[in-house]
Design a protein around this motif. Sequence first.
Motif, PDB file in Angstrom:
ATOM      1  N   PHE A  83       6.202  14.457  -4.653  1.00  0.00           N
ATOM      2  CA  PHE A  83       5.576  14.512  -5.973  1.00  0.00           C
ATOM      3  C   PHE A  83       4.066  14.671  -5.901  1.00  0.00           C
ATOM      4  O   PHE A  83       3.386  14.618  -6.906  1.00  0.00           O
ATOM      5  N   GLY A  84       3.519  14.803  -4.698  1.00  0.00           N
ATOM      6  CA  GLY A  84       2.074  14.901  -4.515  1.00  0.00           C
ATOM      7  C   GLY A  84       1.553  13.680  -3.780  1.00  0.00           C
ATOM      8  O   GLY A  84       2.318  12.955  -3.137  1.00  0.00           O
ATOM      9  N   LEU A  85       0.266  13.433  -3.876  1.00  0.00           N
ATOM     10  CA  LEU A  85      -0.335  12.285  -3.186  1.00  0.00           C
ATOM     11  C   LEU A  85       0.013  10.984  -3.899  1.00  0.00           C
ATOM     12  O   LEU A  85       0.021  10.923  -5.129  1.00  0.00           O
ATOM     13  N   SER A  86       0.277   9.948  -3.106  1.00  0.00           N
ATOM     14  CA  SER A  86       0.529   8.601  -3.625  1.00  0.00           C
ATOM     15  C   SER A  86      -0.094   7.593  -2.673  1.00  0.00           C
ATOM     16  O   SER A  86      -0.267   7.866  -1.486  1.00  0.00           O
ATOM     17  N   TRP A  87      -0.404   6.422  -3.208  1.00  0.00           N
ATOM     18  CA  TRP A  87      -0.870   5.320  -2.379  1.00  0.00           C
ATOM     19  C   TRP A  87       0.351   4.592  -1.840  1.00  0.00           C
ATOM     20  O   TRP A  87       1.244   4.212  -2.598  1.00  0.00           O
ATOM     21  N   LEU A  88       0.392   4.387  -0.523  1.00  0.00           N
ATOM     22  CA  LEU A  88       1.401   3.559   0.118  1.00  0.00           C
ATOM     23  C   LEU A  88       0.733   2.233   0.429  1.00  0.00           C
ATOM     24  O   LEU A  88      -0.286   2.194   1.127  1.00  0.00           O
ATOM     25  N   LEU A  89       1.281   1.147  -0.103  1.00  0.00           N
ATOM     26  CA  LEU A  89       0.703  -0.171   0.109  1.00  0.00           C
ATOM     27  C   LEU A  89       1.284  -0.810   1.365  1.00  0.00           C
ATOM     28  O   LEU A  89       2.485  -0.692   1.636  1.00  0.00           O
ATOM     29  N   HIS A  90       0.427  -1.513   2.111  1.00  0.00           N
ATOM     30  CA  HIS A  90       0.883  -2.316   3.245  1.00  0.00           C
ATOM     31  C   HIS A  90       1.870  -3.337   2.706  1.00  0.00           C
ATOM     32  O   HIS A  90       1.787  -3.747   1.543  1.00  0.00           O
ATOM     33  N   GLU A  91       2.809  -3.782   3.531  1.00  0.00           N
ATOM     34  CA  GLU A  91       3.869  -4.682   3.045  1.00  0.00           C
ATOM     35  C   GLU A  91       3.325  -5.942   2.378  1.00  0.00           C
ATOM     36  O   GLU A  91       3.903  -6.409   1.387  1.00  0.00           O
ATOM     37  N   ASP A  92       2.219  -6.497   2.875  1.00  0.00           N
ATOM     38  CA  ASP A  92       1.633  -7.683   2.237  1.00  0.00           C
ATOM     39  C   ASP A  92       1.144  -7.372   0.830  1.00  0.00           C
ATOM     40  O   ASP A  92       1.310  -8.177  -0.092  1.00  0.00           O
ATOM     41  N   LYS A 100       5.722  -0.708  -3.764  1.00  0.00           N
ATOM     42  CA  LYS A 100       5.297  -0.151  -2.479  1.00  0.00           C
ATOM     43  C   LYS A 100       4.426   1.093  -2.660  1.00  0.00           C
ATOM     44  O   LYS A 100       3.548   1.359  -1.845  1.00  0.00           O
ATOM     45  N   PHE A 101       4.662   1.849  -3.705  1.00  0.00           N
ATOM     46  CA  PHE A 101       3.934   3.090  -3.970  1.00  0.00           C
ATOM     47  C   PHE A 101       3.192   2.995  -5.294  1.00  0.00           C
ATOM     48  O   PHE A 101       3.690   2.398  -6.242  1.00  0.00           O
ATOM     49  N   LEU A 102       2.004   3.610  -5.325  1.00  0.00           N
ATOM     50  CA  LEU A 102       1.220   3.678  -6.562  1.00  0.00           C
ATOM     51  C   LEU A 102       0.735   5.110  -6.752  1.00  0.00           C
ATOM     52  O   LEU A 102       0.378   5.775  -5.775  1.00  0.00           O
ATOM     53  N   PRO A 103       0.690   5.569  -7.993  1.00  0.00           N
ATOM     54  CA  PRO A 103       0.122   6.895  -8.224  1.00  0.00           C
ATOM     55  C   PRO A 103      -1.367   6.906  -7.905  1.00  0.00           C
ATOM     56  O   PRO A 103      -2.046   5.889  -8.057  1.00  0.00           O
ATOM     57  N   GLU A 104      -1.853   8.030  -7.409  1.00  0.00           N
ATOM     58  CA  GLU A 104      -3.284   8.137  -7.113  1.00  0.00           C
ATOM     59  C   GLU A 104      -3.994   8.763  -8.296  1.00  0.00           C
ATOM     60  O   GLU A 104      -3.372   9.362  -9.154  1.00  0.00           O
ATOM     61  N   GLY A 105      -5.306   8.600  -8.328  1.00  0.00           N
ATOM     62  CA  GLY A 105      -6.111   9.221  -9.366  1.00  0.00           C
ATOM     63  C   GLY A 105      -6.783   8.207 -10.264  1.00  0.00           C
ATOM     64  O   GLY A 105      -6.246   7.124 -10.528  1.00  0.00           O
ATOM     65  N   VAL A 110      -0.952   2.894 -14.097  1.00  0.00           N
ATOM     66  CA  VAL A 110      -0.377   1.846 -13.253  1.00  0.00           C
ATOM     67  C   VAL A 110      -1.488   1.105 -12.511  1.00  0.00           C
ATOM     68  O   VAL A 110      -1.503  -0.131 -12.476  1.00  0.00           O
ATOM     69  N   GLN A 111      -2.434   1.861 -11.928  1.00  0.00           N
ATOM     70  CA  GLN A 111      -3.559   1.220 -11.243  1.00  0.00           C
ATOM     71  C   GLN A 111      -4.340   0.327 -12.200  1.00  0.00           C
ATOM     72  O   GLN A 111      -4.675  -0.816 -11.869  1.00  0.00           O
ATOM     73  N   LYS A 112      -4.629   0.855 -13.372  1.00  0.00           N
ATOM     74  CA  LYS A 112      -5.408   0.082 -14.354  1.00  0.00           C
ATOM     75  C   LYS A 112      -4.681  -1.192 -14.758  1.00  0.00           C
ATOM     76  O   LYS A 112      -5.295  -2.260 -14.872  1.00  0.00           O
TER      77      LYS A 112
END
Length: 158
Positions: A83-92, A100-105, A110-112
Amino acid sequence: MNTTDLIAQAEALEAEAREAIQRAHDSFERSDTDGCLTQWASGITADLRRRQAQILRSGGKSEFRGLYEGDRRVAARLIETQFGLSWLLHEDEALRFGRKFLPEGDNSRVQKKLGLHEARELAPAAAKTASNGTGLSGNVWIETYRTGCKWGSDATRV
């Protein structure tokens, strides 16, 4: 490695870039457009050497994006997904934020909602050629990548 060594390496890479451009020019003069592959490869080599020199002149670092909660660097890295670039979070961090995943930008709702934001940062880096496709039907570009901690713990916010 000290600053003098980094600058000396950068100057050597810049000289290689100039030589590659000269090879492309010489190839064109000798063969007009028949040497297009040589000219193209020499251009890519020059671009790579210039980028490598730029990184060395910046102390072996380049600018990237990082994910932050206030001033705290979140252990996360950008990855390419279908789906394009995404943030992969460390397990902690995934346990902390519940995903585990967040949209970038910068416009990510979701980030907000989670109190996160992206910011520029400097981190140890290198450059390489990257490509997709095969043969002459592919694309080639210069890619700058992190050489330190893939989760960003060694980055400095700009």
